[in-house]
Design a protein around this motif. Structure first.
Motif: not given
Lengths: 127, 131
Positions: A38, A41-42, A45-47, A49, A51-53, A56-57, A60, A72, A120, B45, B48, B52, B55-56, B124, B127-128
């Motif tokens: 956890v 994960f947290v 996801f905060v880090g 936050a 971001k675009g597609h 993120w890809v 991951m 997880f 994933v 997920l 994703l 895109h 996802f958007n 968060a 970061v944004m």
């Protein structure tokens, strides 16, 4: 709190169904494993936050990230199944309803795990 | 069950509410709420992995006012469940049963979850680039 209960060793594996404390232990083991997962994960996801597609890809696709996410998902869906089942066992008293609810919980948790892990993997191995 | 009505031992309603009872019931409520969160995570997920465009759309839902409120609630549920779960791991080993330690640790889970939820959301937004 010493001598009120049998030692765990006495009852482990000796329940009426011959797997006495398996459910209880499984819930605790997944609970312990959930703590670092956890946090990962947290923090992730905060880090990431906002971001675009593509970002993120890319995040991951990192092998360690994919593996930790899969661990997880597998861990929390197991934990979730035991927890929800426990709630049903405590509050649902009709046998038929209880059986149906337990089965629905089991199937739903496996479905959630399959969808999430497949996603994933698809990202990890995708072009 | 199908048996005749028998006298029941005193149950929840006869006891004065305390932090330990609130933690107990909140542990189950937050656990159930997190199961709903698991469905949302699976959806996210899948989005994703789909591409895109989709996802958007999902990110749009997540970023809306209602979406943020739901995610804020799930963050609180996660932190509360983490704290109370950790407390139960101690009680499982026979610790924290003295009255004072039991109450204090129960109250601590609320402090932890509220503070951590706010810290996570502040981080968060940072970061944004919100501030």
């Amino acid at each position: 709190m010493t001598d009120f209960n049998n030692p765990l060793a006495k009852v482990r594996g000796l329940g009426s169904a011959k797997d006495g404390t398996t459910h209880w232990l499984g819930q605790r083991i997944t609970a312990v494993a959930n703590i670092p997962l956890v946090i990962f994960f947290v923090v992730s996801f905060v880090g990431n936050a906002g971001k675009g597609h593509a970002e993120w890809v890319a995040w991951m696709k990192q092998p360690l990230v994919s593996v930790l996410l899969i661990l997880f998902i597998a861990n929390f869906t197991h934990h979730m199944r035991s927890g929800l089942q426990e709630v049903v066992e405590d509050y649902v008293h009709d046998h038929g309803t209880k059986f149906a609810a337990t089965l629905a919980i089991k199937f739903s948790c496996i479905l959630i795990a399959a969808l999430s892990i497949f996603s994933v993997l698809r990202i990890a191995f995708g072009g | 069950m199908a048996q005749a009505k028998r006298p029941l031992s005193p149950h929840l309603q006869v006891y004065r509410w305390g932090a330990h009872m609130a933690v107990s019931i909140l542990h189950r409520i937050t656990g159930s709420a997190l199961a709903f969160g698991a469905i949302l995570l699976a959806w996210w997920l899948v989005a994703l992995a789909t591409g895109h465009e989709y996802f958007n759309i999902v990110q749009g839902y997540a970023g809306s006012a209602i979406g943020r409120l739901v995610l804020f609630g799930i963050t609180f549920a996660l932190m509360q469940h983490l704290a109370s779960g950790l407390r139960y791991l101690f009680t499982d080993t026979g610790k924290l049963y003295e009255l004072k330690a039991n109450t204090m640790s129960a109250k601590f889970t609320f402090v932890f979850s509220v503070v951590m939820t706010l810290v996570i959301w502040a981080a968060a937004y940072k970061v944004m680039g919100a501030y």
